[in-house]
Write a protein that holds these residues in place. Structure first.
Motif, PDB file in Angstrom:
ATOM      1  N   ILE A   1       1.427  13.916  -1.908  1.00  0.00           N
ATOM      2  CA  ILE A   1       0.393  13.309  -1.464  1.00  0.00           C
ATOM      3  C   ILE A   1      -0.280  14.062  -0.141  1.00  0.00           C
ATOM      4  CG2 ILE A   1       0.029  11.128   0.147  1.00  0.00           C
ATOM      5  CD1 ILE A   1       0.309  10.421  -2.640  1.00  0.00           C
TER       6      ILE A   1
ATOM      7  N   GLY B   1       0.822  -1.262   0.227  1.00  0.00           N
ATOM      8  CA  GLY B   1      -0.134   0.025  -0.039  1.00  0.00           C
ATOM      9  C   GLY B   1       0.754   1.226  -0.057  1.00  0.00           C
TER      10      GLY B   1
ATOM     11  N   TYR C   1       1.620   6.610  -6.686  1.00  0.00           N
ATOM     12  CA  TYR C   1       0.453   7.950  -6.970  1.00  0.00           C
ATOM     13  C   TYR C   1       1.091   9.140  -6.795  1.00  0.00           C
ATOM     14  CZ  TYR C   1      -3.856  10.418  -7.338  1.00  0.00           C
ATOM     15  OH  TYR C   1      -4.739  11.269  -7.515  1.00  0.00           O
TER      16      TYR C   1
ATOM     17  N   THR D   1       0.837   4.125  -2.942  1.00  0.00           N
ATOM     18  CA  THR D   1       0.795   5.474  -2.583  1.00  0.00           C
ATOM     19  C   THR D   1       1.799   6.223  -3.063  1.00  0.00           C
ATOM     20  OG1 THR D   1      -0.517   4.961  -0.491  1.00  0.00           O
ATOM     21  CG2 THR D   1       0.313   7.087  -0.574  1.00  0.00           C
TER      22      THR D   1
END
Length: 392
Positions: free
Chosen positions: A378, A118, A125, A122
């Motif tokens: 983020i 994860g 992204y 992240t």
């Protein structure tokens, strides 16, 4: 003597970064191998990507370059390193629980793999899409001191574009400009850090910025990066010439650059003053702001909005030395990372993002629309700030 000096500096550079590289790139895979892969015949290959990244980082540090092409390559290298290292660090730390709860090793490994995967997604992204996720944040400043003619006056604040990082990402810059224009502002202000290293970064975006418009135009100030102190100039004369080049090009695209100066906006018999200072930060950032000079010629009753890149200026100088009711700043980026209400910026800046008040006096800190070197965000998404003045 010259080759010897270069050789010595190279050795010093390697020694300075080597411990950090060993810590973040070699220690985590060692932990993963010991705690999870001991029975796997291919376990030694886990070191290969990390060793390659370490060698490339050492090479980039030895042969430092500040060209726009070099910036792009460094950004790719650092992005890859973070996408590899951060999930590995998380995975290796979680696997330590296997030593404490041996009977639950299988479940701990599964949970550790799930969490680290994860984290990897992240991070990926943030590097691929996060810096494109432009948001509009609104803030209403209410004061009886705002002239009635300026009740409802709309100011769009942009900050920290760092266009050198957005090279070849013209679509992102066009979206920022289109979003600004869609807000139909009365005024656009830019609170510094237009470039990373040198004025030439701006050139390919000038036609895009010329499309940005507001009834009262665009007003800008300088940020710490706009003084070009992060570039290896041959001498001080060359640096200052490049600073002037950036200033000239801002004016050429129609921006009114305030260098410890002010500009008065009028609506009938009412007026407000936009006060702009040069960057004023704590060391090592330049401290060139001159508040008395910037307010020269203004009547005591004139409502003022201060544009100052560094938010620390507010408590250091603005609050104790002036009666300016509203200051707009940038600089922090929220460190381009925000989870809920937390950002590592809190460790460095008391005021790092959004509105802050001392009585009726306010500071608004924009997280900026661009990124330094790494196109990564983020949570602390690139933002455009719509500030509305309300008389009450």
């Amino acid at each position: 003597a010259a080759p010897a000096i270069i050789y010595l500096r190279t050795i010093q550079m390697i020694l300075r970064i080597l411990p950090v590289l060993l810590l973040i790139l070699l220690l985590p895979p060692w932990g993963i191998e010991r705690l999870m892969l001991r029975e796997k015949s291919w376990r030694k290959w886990i070191y290969a990507p990390n060793l390659l990244l370490a060698l490339l980082l050492i090479g980039a540090s030895i042969k430092e370059s500040y060209s726009m092409t070099a910036d792009q390559l460094k950004a790719i290298l650092l992005s890859t390193t973070l996408c590899v290292a951060v999930p590995e660090i998380i995975l290796s730390l979680l696997l330590l629980f296997c030593l404490l709860f041996k009977s639950y090793r299988l479940w701990i490994r599964r949970i550790a793999l799930f969490v680290s995967s994860g984290v990897f997604l992240t991070m990926l992204y943030g590097f691929t899409l996060g810096y494109r996720q432009i948001v509009v944040k609104t803030f209403t400043y209410r004061s009886a001191a705002i002239p009635q003619a300026f009740d409802g006056y709309r100011i769009v604040q942009l900050s920290d574009l760092h266009v050198g990082t957005l090279r070849r990402h013209h679509v992102v810059v066009e979206r920022i400009v289109d979003s600004v224009n869609a807000l139909k502002p009365d005024l656009i202000v830019f609170t510094g850090d237009l470039v990373n290293y040198h004025a030439e970064e701006l050139f390919e975006f000038e036609d895009i910025f010329r499309k940005m418009h507001a009834r009262d135009g665009v007003i800008s100030v300088m940020g710490n990066h706009d003084y070009m102190t992060y570039y290896n100039w041959p001498d001080e004369k060359a640096r200052l010439a490049n600073v002037r080049l950036l200033q000239d090009h801002q004016r050429a695209i129609g921006w009114r650059l305030l260098l410890n100066d002010n500009y008065i906006l009028r609506r009938g018999n009412d007026s407000i003053a936009i006060v702009g200072v040069e960057n004023d930060g704590n060391p090592p950032f330049p401290a060139l702001g001159d508040l008395p000079k910037a307010q020269r010629g203004l009547q005591n009753s004139c409502f003022r909005i201060l544009l100052s890149h560094d938010p620390t200026h507010w408590r250091r100088r603005v609050l104790p030395e002036t009666r300016i009711p509203l200051m707009l700043a940038g600089h922090t980026h929220g460190m381009q990372l925000k989870i809920g209400s937390f950002s590592p910026s809190k460790w460095f800046y008391p005021e790092w993002g959004g509105p802050y008040y001392e009585g009726e006096r306010a500071l608004y800190v924009s997280l900026g629309a661009g990124e330094v070197l790494l196109p990564f965000r983020i949570g602390a998404w690139p933002e455009i700030n719509l500030i509305t003045l309300k008389h009450h």
